[in-house]
Design an enzyme around this catalytic site. Structure first.
Site, PDB file in Angstrom:
ATOM      1  N   GLU A 277       0.801  -1.219   0.000  1.00  0.00           N
ATOM      2  CA  GLU A 277       0.000   0.000   0.000  1.00  0.00           C
ATOM      3  C   GLU A 277       0.838   1.276   0.000  1.00  0.00           C
ATOM      4  OE1 GLU A 277      -2.797  -0.279   3.200  1.00  0.00           O
ATOM      5  OE2 GLU A 277      -3.711  -2.091   2.418  1.00  0.00           O
ATOM      6  N   GLU A 409      -5.191  -8.725   0.121  1.00  0.00           N
ATOM      7  CA  GLU A 409      -5.931  -8.495   1.364  1.00  0.00           C
ATOM      8  C   GLU A 409      -7.405  -8.313   1.040  1.00  0.00           C
ATOM      9  OE1 GLU A 409      -4.618  -5.373   3.918  1.00  0.00           O
ATOM     10  OE2 GLU A 409      -2.502  -5.950   3.783  1.00  0.00           O
TER      11      GLU A 409
END
Length: 622
Positions: A277, A409
């Site tokens: 991220e 995720e």
């Protein structure tokens, strides 16, 4: 995960959902290792995944609806700040270690690497995965440099038996998020502490031994453009070349060490994920862009950083010359089309022998309102449409263009809505499977499903607990089973976690005696005394009951020398095994003594020391 904050981190630690605290899968027969894939006649599955960034990560998820451009769906839920205020020493013993962590010799290949599969074909082999969340990625506010960071966010220490339980449940892939910046030297060489590297390697090797595909990454090493000045790591800056140079130097040196350690002894089942991220931390653009041109500028910096990582990995040669590598776009968003549309995949270095070995890494806790936000607990037709849009976009822009995708995720937070989450599983995992995208479940072990519910102010969207790592049992087996059925896994064993009660631990109020009936606010001054005379007949299995005016008290059970007692079973609470701090999740907490507790308490007075609570009484049952 996304949008982590100190408050959320502390909340995650308080809400950790291990009602009975053991040393780690105590209920799983250690002899079951390598025999973990036996299917049972009665299995039920439920799982909830989310990367908790800083609670987390508190949910690293692309939580936003593909039609929702608000960007609010990227709440980080992974890490929880469990800073020990008891005065324990968190002295950095790692940063100064200049031990060689380069690892194995790369001249002889000892494990062959299958390079025949395209990125799409290879991604399909991952099938379904599970995240070892809030564990090796824990940072403890970037101040704890010791190996104890593994448990600093409240997770029990990882064991081989935990991984056996995940494998037995049907998962084929395990993602191991790792933060490295708090385990490196600060001299600019960023030498990884040898003890930390050895611990990471130990867990990776357990997973490989179990037959998992393993994803290993750099996780919480992304800082703001302000904080990067005083921390090893990387930051995204559009125009500060000093920050960009430092960031690329860090990434190059850390990935070189990781790649040298994990090279020829590992075949294609080990996958590197270069970043997690990546984003401009702390800025107004951290999770959302209104301008596609600005998004493109940031994404170009990410691509540049990723090229640096890939060059470092490929330069180590051996199996790493052709290893599969996962690369994320901005914030690893899997649902924000502005972010994904602005991202350009990195390229293999000039002269590299690798071909079609780069895989897009995405995260999506979607639809956001259902999977993350508090208000929506029903999976309806609009949620179905949102997921259709999400996976259609990935199919059109990546899969159809020959680029493999892994959803690294995903999860839907527990809102006491098991049936609705099964509907979400059928849709989410089903649509992903149709186009060959494996989904890796985020698990932060915060479930509110273990008798320690703390929902007075509502669910917080970060309840992504699936496996009770203390007992190796599953909180929501019917949901996990739905996942396995949807992706076509038929061989699994999913034992259900049973919520403990006062009856199950053997508490009988008629046999209890009062140890201290005074009311006192907790402090760290050893001022709530439990006289040793009350424990003269203590044995293994004796029970201490502590009552409070409130839930949320954080305390230690200690002697006058600050020896801490926390290894017994706990009902209505959780323990930070790194610090020994116990957090009560109700106004009554029960502690079951171990044999060593019983021996020690007979000969010395015991004290309660802590904060955030008022003790109203202590009772003891032999």
């Amino acid at each position: 995960m996304k949008k982590s904050s100190l408050i959320v981190k502390k909340l995650s630690a308080i809400l950790l959902s291990a009602a009975l605290v053991f040393t780690g899968c105590d209920l799983l027969d250690s002899n079951s290792r390598n025999n973990s894939n036996t299917q049972t006649e009665e299995t039920s599955t439920q799982n909830d995944e989310s990367d908790n960034n800083d609670d987390d990560e508190n949910t690293d998820s692309d939580g936003s609806d593909t039609s929702d451009t608000s960007g609010s769906g990227n709440t980080d839920t992974e890490g929880s700040d469990s800073s020990d205020t008891s005065g324990s020493d968190n002295t950095d013993t790692e940063g100064s270690d200049s031990s060689d962590t380069s690892g194995s010799d790369n001249t002889d290949t000892t494990s062959s690497l299958d390079t025949s599969l395209s990125s799409i074909e290879f991604a399909k082999k991952l099938v379904i995965g599970w995240n070892l969340g809030n564990t090796l990625d824990a940072t403890d506010s970037n101040t704890n440099y010791g190996a104890g960071t593994e448990t600093s966010w409240g997770m029990p220490k990882t064991t081989a038996e935990m991984l056996d339980a995940v494998k037995a449940a049907g998962f084929e892939t395990i993602r191991i998020p790792v933060s490295w910046h708090n385990h490196v030297s600060t001299d600019g060489n960023y030498t990884i502490n040898s003890e930390w590297m050895a611990r990471v390697k130990e867990i990776v090797d357990w997973a490989i031994e179990d037959g998992f595909y393993v994803i290993l990454n750099i996780h919480h090493d992304n800082f703001s453009t302000t904080d990067i000045a005083s921390n090893p790591g990387f930051a995204l800056s559009l125009d500060d070349t000093t920050i960009q140079t430092k960031s690329k130097a860090y990434l190059e040196k850390v990935w070189t060490q990781i790649a040298n350690t994990f090279n020829n002894d590992y075949d294609e089942k080990l996958i590197f994920e270069v970043l997690n991220e990546p984003r401009d931390v702390g800025s107004s653009y951290e999770w959302y862009f209104s301008s596609s041109s600005l998004a493109k500028e940031y994404c170009d910096v990410i691509t540049d950083y990723e090229n640096t990582c890939i060059e470092a990995i490929r330069a180590t040669g051996g199996n790493n010359a052709n290893r599969y590598i996962m690369v994320p776009g901005y914030a690893a968003s899997g649902s924000d089309t502005t972010m994904l549309g602005a991202y350009t995949m990195p390229e293999e270095p000039e002269g590299s022998s690798a071909s079609d070995k780069l895989i897009l890494s995405t995260h999506a806790y979607s639809p956001y309102n259902f999977a993350m936000a508090n208000e929506d607990s029903t999976f309806d037709s609009s949620d179905e449409s949102s997921l259709t849009s999400l996976f259609n976009y990935l199919n059109t822009n990546y899969i159809s263009r020959g680029i493999g995708v892994v959803m690294g995720e995903a999860s839907a937070s527990n809102k006491d809505n098991t049936d609705e989450r099964i509907k979400w599983v059928n849709s989410y995992f089903g649509k992903a499977k149709e186009i060959g995208i494996p989904v890796v479940l985020w698990d932060n072990m915060i479930a509110d499903a273990d008798g320690n519910e703390n929902t007075a102010s509502g669910y917080n969207g970060e309840h992504h607990g699936w496996l009770n790592r203390n007992t190796c049992e599953w909180y929501f087996p019917t949901i996990i089973e739905a996942m396995m059925t949807t992706v076509g896994v038929t061989d699994y064993s999913i034992p259900e976690y049973e919520i403990p009660t006062t009856s199950s631990i053997g508490w009988d109020s008629s046999k209890a005696k009062t140890v201290n009936s005074s009311t006192a606010e907790l402090g760290w001054n050893n001022d709530y005394k439990l006289d040793k005379s009350y424990f003269s007949s203590a044995t293994e299995g004796s029970i201490l009951k502590i009552t409070f005016e409130n839930s949320g008290a954080a305390f230690k059970i200690i002697n006058s020398s600050w020896t801490t007692y926390f290894e017994g079973q706990i009902l209505n609470g959780s323990v930070n095994t790194s610090s020994g701090v116990i957090t009560a999740t109700a106004s009554e907490l029960y502690y079951v003594l171990t044999a060593s507790d019983a021996t020690a308490w007979k000969s010395q007075d015991i004290y309660l020391a802590g904060q955030n609570g008022t003790v109203t009484g202590v009772y003891f049952q032999e």
